[in-house]
Scaffold this motif. Structure first.
Motif, PDB file in Angstrom:
ATOM      1  N   TRP A  14       0.824  -1.217   0.000  1.00 45.73           N
ATOM      2  CA  TRP A  14       0.000   0.000   0.000  1.00 45.73           C
ATOM      3  C   TRP A  14       0.854   1.262   0.000  1.00 45.73           C
ATOM      4  O   TRP A  14       0.703   2.103  -0.853  1.00 45.73           O
ATOM      5  N   GLN A  15       1.690   1.426   0.989  1.00 48.33           N
ATOM      6  CA  GLN A  15       2.570   2.585   1.047  1.00 48.33           C
ATOM      7  C   GLN A  15       3.999   2.095   1.156  1.00 48.33           C
ATOM      8  O   GLN A  15       4.360   1.477   2.160  1.00 48.33           O
ATOM      9  N   ASN A  28       3.203   7.604  -0.901  1.00 48.39           N
ATOM     10  CA  ASN A  28       2.364   7.239  -2.035  1.00 48.39           C
ATOM     11  C   ASN A  28       1.029   6.684  -1.553  1.00 48.39           C
ATOM     12  O   ASN A  28       0.917   6.183  -0.432  1.00 48.39           O
ATOM     13  N   ILE A  29       0.035   6.791  -2.400  1.00 47.89           N
ATOM     14  CA  ILE A  29      -1.274   6.194  -2.135  1.00 47.89           C
ATOM     15  C   ILE A  29      -1.480   5.152  -3.216  1.00 47.89           C
ATOM     16  O   ILE A  29      -1.618   5.489  -4.395  1.00 47.89           O
ATOM     17  N   ASP A  30      -1.452   3.893  -2.832  1.00 46.96           N
ATOM     18  CA  ASP A  30      -1.649   2.824  -3.803  1.00 46.96           C
ATOM     19  C   ASP A  30      -3.136   2.495  -3.874  1.00 46.96           C
ATOM     20  O   ASP A  30      -3.926   2.949  -3.050  1.00 46.96           O
ATOM     21  N   ALA A  31      -3.513   1.723  -4.864  1.00 45.17           N
ATOM     22  CA  ALA A  31      -4.913   1.366  -5.063  1.00 45.17           C
ATOM     23  C   ALA A  31      -4.990   0.040  -5.795  1.00 45.17           C
ATOM     24  O   ALA A  31      -4.043  -0.365  -6.454  1.00 45.17           O
ATOM     25  N   GLY A  61      -4.374   0.272 -10.429  1.00 41.60           N
ATOM     26  CA  GLY A  61      -3.105   0.982 -10.432  1.00 41.60           C
ATOM     27  C   GLY A  61      -3.131   2.386 -10.998  1.00 41.60           C
ATOM     28  O   GLY A  61      -2.415   3.260 -10.532  1.00 41.60           O
ATOM     29  N   ALA A  78      -3.489   5.215  -8.528  1.00 40.61           N
ATOM     30  CA  ALA A  78      -2.470   5.394  -7.490  1.00 40.61           C
ATOM     31  C   ALA A  78      -1.845   6.780  -7.639  1.00 40.61           C
ATOM     32  O   ALA A  78      -1.825   7.348  -8.729  1.00 40.61           O
ATOM     33  N   CYS A 124       1.648   9.080  -6.563  1.00 37.41           N
ATOM     34  CA  CYS A 124       3.029   9.013  -6.091  1.00 37.41           C
ATOM     35  C   CYS A 124       3.260   9.911  -4.878  1.00 37.41           C
ATOM     36  O   CYS A 124       2.577  10.919  -4.684  1.00 37.41           O
TER      37      CYS A 124
END
Length: 139
Positions: free
Chosen positions: A25-26, A44-47, A50, A53, A55
Motif C-alpha cells: 500500500w505505502q 504514495n497512495i496505492d490502489a 493501479g 495510485a 506518487c
C-alpha cells in the motif's frame, strides 16, 4: 555529493515511510523543501486499480500547496521501503516520468536527489531528468 540540507530531506523521507509503511500500500516516501525553507513530506497512495495510485512526490507537492501556498520546490527526494523479506534498506529512488513532469511544471529550477549507480545519492536539476520538456502553446 549531497549537502547536509539534502541529507536532511533524505532523512525526512526515510522517517515518513518508516512510520507509514504498509506492505503493498505505502512503500515510497517523499520530502521536499519549498523555496521558503519548509520541509513537506508525503507517502504514495496505492490502489487496487493501479492507474488511480498517486506518487509520494505528488502528495508532498499537493500538501505544500494546500497547507502553505505555492512557494516553489527548492529540492525534492523520494525513497523506497523494501518489501518484507526483500534485501536492502530504504533507499533513494528516481522520480517516475509523471512525477518528473509534475515537478518541472511546478518549479522548472527544482533540484532532485537521485540514486547514483551504487554511489551515494547525487543532486541534479529537474531539467536534466526531463530534457526537451513538452510545453503548451507558445510557452
Amino acid at each position: 555529493m549531497v549537502s547536509k540540507a539534502d541529507q536532511e530531506l533524505i532523512d525526512a523521507a526515510t522517517s515518513v515511510i518508516s512510520d507509514r509503511y504498509r506492505n503493498d500500500w505505502q512503500e515510497v516516501g517523499a520530502a521536499m523543501r519549498t523555496r521558503d525553507g519548509r520541509i513537506i513530506t508525503g507517502v504514495n497512495i496505492d490502489a487496487y486499480i493501479g492507474r488511480i495510485a498517486v506518487c509520494a512526490e505528488a502528495i508532498a507537492i499537493g500538501r505544500a500547496i494546500t497547507e502553505h501556498g505555492d512557494h516553489g520546490i527548492e529540492t525534492i527526494v523520494a525513497v523506497r521501503h523494501p518489501k518484507p523479506g526483500e534485501p536492502g534498506k530504504i533507499a533513494v529512488v528516481s522520480p517516475c516520468g509523471i512525477c518528473r513532469e509534475l515537478i518541472h511544471d511546478y518549479d522548472a529550477k527544482a533540484r532532485v536527489i537521485v540514486p547514483d549507480q551504487g554511489q551515494p545519492p547525487k543532486v541534479v536539476s529537474i531539467g536534466e531528468l526531463l530534457p526537451n520538456k513538452y510545453k503548451r502553446g507558445s510557452e
